[in-house]
Motif scaffolding. Structure first.
Motif, PDB file in Angstrom:
ATOM      1  N   ILE A  41       0.846  -1.206   0.000  1.00 58.64           N
ATOM      2  CA  ILE A  41       0.000   0.000   0.000  1.00 58.64           C
ATOM      3  C   ILE A  41       0.879   1.253   0.000  1.00 58.64           C
ATOM      4  O   ILE A  41       0.581   2.230  -0.699  1.00 58.64           O
ATOM      5  CB  ILE A  41      -0.976  -0.019   1.197  1.00 58.64           C
ATOM      6  CG1 ILE A  41      -2.014  -1.134   0.987  1.00 58.64           C
ATOM      7  CG2 ILE A  41      -1.657   1.335   1.372  1.00 58.64           C
ATOM      8  CD1 ILE A  41      -2.886  -1.420   2.197  1.00 58.64           C
ATOM      9  N   ILE A  42       1.981   1.223   0.750  1.00 64.08           N
ATOM     10  CA  ILE A  42       2.925   2.352   0.738  1.00 64.08           C
ATOM     11  C   ILE A  42       3.537   2.512  -0.657  1.00 64.08           C
ATOM     12  O   ILE A  42       3.652   3.627  -1.173  1.00 64.08           O
ATOM     13  CB  ILE A  42       4.014   2.182   1.814  1.00 64.08           C
ATOM     14  CG1 ILE A  42       3.378   2.300   3.205  1.00 64.08           C
ATOM     15  CG2 ILE A  42       5.142   3.184   1.639  1.00 64.08           C
ATOM     16  CD1 ILE A  42       4.282   1.891   4.350  1.00 64.08           C
ATOM     17  N   LEU A  46       3.252   5.846  -2.974  1.00 61.37           N
ATOM     18  CA  LEU A  46       4.408   6.554  -3.548  1.00 61.37           C
ATOM     19  C   LEU A  46       4.281   6.698  -5.061  1.00 61.37           C
ATOM     20  O   LEU A  46       4.618   7.750  -5.628  1.00 61.37           O
ATOM     21  CB  LEU A  46       5.703   5.845  -3.176  1.00 61.37           C
ATOM     22  CG  LEU A  46       6.088   5.882  -1.695  1.00 61.37           C
ATOM     23  CD1 LEU A  46       7.275   4.978  -1.416  1.00 61.37           C
ATOM     24  CD2 LEU A  46       6.368   7.311  -1.249  1.00 61.37           C
ATOM     25  N   LEU A  47       3.794   5.660  -5.704  1.00 60.75           N
ATOM     26  CA  LEU A  47       3.571   5.754  -7.148  1.00 60.75           C
ATOM     27  C   LEU A  47       2.471   6.762  -7.461  1.00 60.75           C
ATOM     28  O   LEU A  47       2.597   7.569  -8.379  1.00 60.75           O
ATOM     29  CB  LEU A  47       3.214   4.375  -7.712  1.00 60.75           C
ATOM     30  CG  LEU A  47       4.354   3.361  -7.778  1.00 60.75           C
ATOM     31  CD1 LEU A  47       3.822   1.967  -8.069  1.00 60.75           C
ATOM     32  CD2 LEU A  47       5.406   3.771  -8.793  1.00 60.75           C
ATOM     33  N   THR A  55      -1.062   7.129 -16.043  1.00 63.11           N
ATOM     34  CA  THR A  55       0.272   6.535 -16.048  1.00 63.11           C
ATOM     35  C   THR A  55       0.385   5.479 -14.963  1.00 63.11           C
ATOM     36  O   THR A  55       0.949   4.400 -15.185  1.00 63.11           O
ATOM     37  CB  THR A  55       1.338   7.626 -15.840  1.00 63.11           C
ATOM     38  OG1 THR A  55       1.186   8.609 -16.861  1.00 63.11           O
ATOM     39  CG2 THR A  55       2.728   7.061 -15.890  1.00 63.11           C
ATOM     40  N   LEU A  56      -0.180   5.760 -13.807  1.00 63.57           N
ATOM     41  CA  LEU A  56      -0.158   4.817 -12.689  1.00 63.57           C
ATOM     42  C   LEU A  56      -0.819   3.495 -13.077  1.00 63.57           C
ATOM     43  O   LEU A  56      -0.331   2.423 -12.713  1.00 63.57           O
ATOM     44  CB  LEU A  56      -0.849   5.423 -11.471  1.00 63.57           C
ATOM     45  CG  LEU A  56      -0.996   4.515 -10.247  1.00 63.57           C
ATOM     46  CD1 LEU A  56       0.363   4.110  -9.705  1.00 63.57           C
ATOM     47  CD2 LEU A  56      -1.822   5.208  -9.180  1.00 63.57           C
ATOM     48  N   LEU A 124      13.836   1.789 -10.307  1.00 63.24           N
ATOM     49  CA  LEU A 124      14.088   2.534 -11.541  1.00 63.24           C
ATOM     50  C   LEU A 124      12.996   3.563 -11.830  1.00 63.24           C
ATOM     51  O   LEU A 124      13.251   4.569 -12.484  1.00 63.24           O
ATOM     52  CB  LEU A 124      14.262   1.564 -12.706  1.00 63.24           C
ATOM     53  CG  LEU A 124      15.545   0.726 -12.605  1.00 63.24           C
ATOM     54  CD1 LEU A 124      15.536  -0.417 -13.610  1.00 63.24           C
ATOM     55  CD2 LEU A 124      16.774   1.591 -12.794  1.00 63.24           C
ATOM     56  N   LEU A 125      11.791   3.335 -11.329  1.00 69.54           N
ATOM     57  CA  LEU A 125      10.718   4.307 -11.558  1.00 69.54           C
ATOM     58  C   LEU A 125      10.722   5.446 -10.540  1.00 69.54           C
ATOM     59  O   LEU A 125      10.237   6.531 -10.830  1.00 69.54           O
ATOM     60  CB  LEU A 125       9.353   3.615 -11.524  1.00 69.54           C
ATOM     61  CG  LEU A 125       9.035   2.714 -12.711  1.00 69.54           C
ATOM     62  CD1 LEU A 125       7.686   2.048 -12.526  1.00 69.54           C
ATOM     63  CD2 LEU A 125       9.066   3.480 -14.022  1.00 69.54           C
ATOM     64  N   LEU A 126      11.276   5.193  -9.341  1.00 75.28           N
ATOM     65  CA  LEU A 126      11.188   6.203  -8.278  1.00 75.28           C
ATOM     66  C   LEU A 126      12.538   6.708  -7.764  1.00 75.28           C
ATOM     67  O   LEU A 126      12.570   7.560  -6.892  1.00 75.28           O
ATOM     68  CB  LEU A 126      10.378   5.633  -7.098  1.00 75.28           C
ATOM     69  CG  LEU A 126       8.902   5.361  -7.380  1.00 75.28           C
ATOM     70  CD1 LEU A 126       8.275   4.581  -6.247  1.00 75.28           C
ATOM     71  CD2 LEU A 126       8.151   6.664  -7.617  1.00 75.28           C
ATOM     72  N   LYS A 127      13.642   6.216  -8.302  1.00 78.71           N
ATOM     73  CA  LYS A 127      14.964   6.577  -7.762  1.00 78.71           C
ATOM     74  C   LYS A 127      15.270   8.074  -7.846  1.00 78.71           C
ATOM     75  O   LYS A 127      15.921   8.620  -6.969  1.00 78.71           O
ATOM     76  CB  LYS A 127      16.071   5.770  -8.425  1.00 78.71           C
ATOM     77  CG  LYS A 127      16.316   6.104  -9.887  1.00 78.71           C
ATOM     78  CD  LYS A 127      17.460   5.279 -10.434  1.00 78.71           C
ATOM     79  CE  LYS A 127      17.628   5.339 -11.902  1.00 78.71           C
ATOM     80  NZ  LYS A 127      17.557   6.564 -12.594  1.00 78.71           N
ATOM     81  N   ASP A 128      14.784   8.739  -8.872  1.00 82.31           N
ATOM     82  CA  ASP A 128      15.041  10.178  -8.997  1.00 82.31           C
ATOM     83  C   ASP A 128      14.182  11.013  -8.061  1.00 82.31           C
ATOM     84  O   ASP A 128      14.518  12.143  -7.743  1.00 82.31           O
ATOM     85  CB  ASP A 128      14.816  10.633 -10.445  1.00 82.31           C
ATOM     86  CG  ASP A 128      15.814  10.002 -11.398  1.00 82.31           C
ATOM     87  OD1 ASP A 128      16.925   9.674 -10.956  1.00 82.31           O
ATOM     88  OD2 ASP A 128      15.465   9.834 -12.585  1.00 82.31           O
ATOM     89  N   LYS A 129      13.090  10.434  -7.621  1.00 78.87           N
ATOM     90  CA  LYS A 129      12.162  11.161  -6.764  1.00 78.87           C
ATOM     91  C   LYS A 129      12.396  10.883  -5.274  1.00 78.87           C
ATOM     92  O   LYS A 129      12.110  11.714  -4.433  1.00 78.87           O
ATOM     93  CB  LYS A 129      10.729  10.814  -7.157  1.00 78.87           C
ATOM     94  CG  LYS A 129      10.451  11.197  -8.624  1.00 78.87           C
ATOM     95  CD  LYS A 129       9.158  10.597  -9.135  1.00 78.87           C
ATOM     96  CE  LYS A 129       9.036  10.617 -10.615  1.00 78.87           C
ATOM     97  NZ  LYS A 129       8.762  11.808 -11.280  1.00 78.87           N
TER      98      LYS A 129
END
Length: 192
Positions: A41-42, A46-47, A55-56, A124-129
């Motif tokens: 759920i977390i 985050l997504l 997109t999600l 890879l989808l969230l590393k920059d954020k």
């Protein structure tokens, strides 16, 4: 190859025998599925916070397809390779701690493949954020994977191969997801 199998058994016995009865329930819980629902759920939250709804939905679709492939390919290997789980190996049964035992064959670990798929895909989808997130994800996947050795259901090589396959699948699926995200952004004229 025989030397590799013997070393795998030695490392397994060392890691498996680090356990102690008071910790068994903890590792059974770590190895379970339902305990991780709050974490999933977390991940979803985050997504949701970092991507638009449309997109999600694509990201979640890729997760569903990727985890299914990760899980099913490990099942094909289990019966194709037909390597006994440690808890079914007569040469180990008197030397190991058997906390739990699964099906007859264990090469390679679906738990490791699935958790490392999620870890690499989300990383890879969230590393920059979220700069700290990759460290957490791979720590989580490693702990879940180790639980399989602790319980006596997988050898270290089962875990390493599962982690490798899951990571590669996560990487491929994240590239596909990023391609869809970029395409959507260009079509709609916004960035996700």
């Amino acid at each position: 190859m025989e030397e590799v199998v013997l070393e795998d058994k030695r490392v397994f016995l060392f890691l498996n025998n680090l356990g102690d009865t008071p910790f068994d329930q903890f590792w059974i819980m770590i190895s379970g599925t339902w305990i991780w629902i709050p974490l999933y759920i977390i991940f979803l939250y985050l997504l949701y916070k970092n991507y638009k709804l449309r997109t999600l939905l694509y990201i979640l679709l890729f997760i569903a397809i990727g985890v299914t492939i990760s899980d099913q390919v490990s099942g094909i290997f289990k019966y194709g390779v037909a390597r006994l789980r440690p808890c079914h190996d007569p040469s180990l049964q008197d030397h190991m701690r058997i906390v739990k035992c699964g099906g007859q064959f264990g090469f390679y670990s679906a738990h490791a493949s699935n958790t490392f798929f999620l870890a690499s895909y989300l990383c890879l989808l969230l590393k920059d954020k979220l700069k700290w997130f990759p460290y957490f994800l791979f720590f989580w996947a490693s702990v879940v994977s180790y639980s399989r050795i602790y319980l006596g259901v997988h050898f270290p090589i089962d875990i390493l191969v599962g982690a490798t396959v899951g990571t590669l699948l996560g990487f491929v699926f994240s590239l596909l997801a990023q391609k869809v995200i970029r395409k959507q952004a260009s079509e709609v004229g916004f960035k996700s």
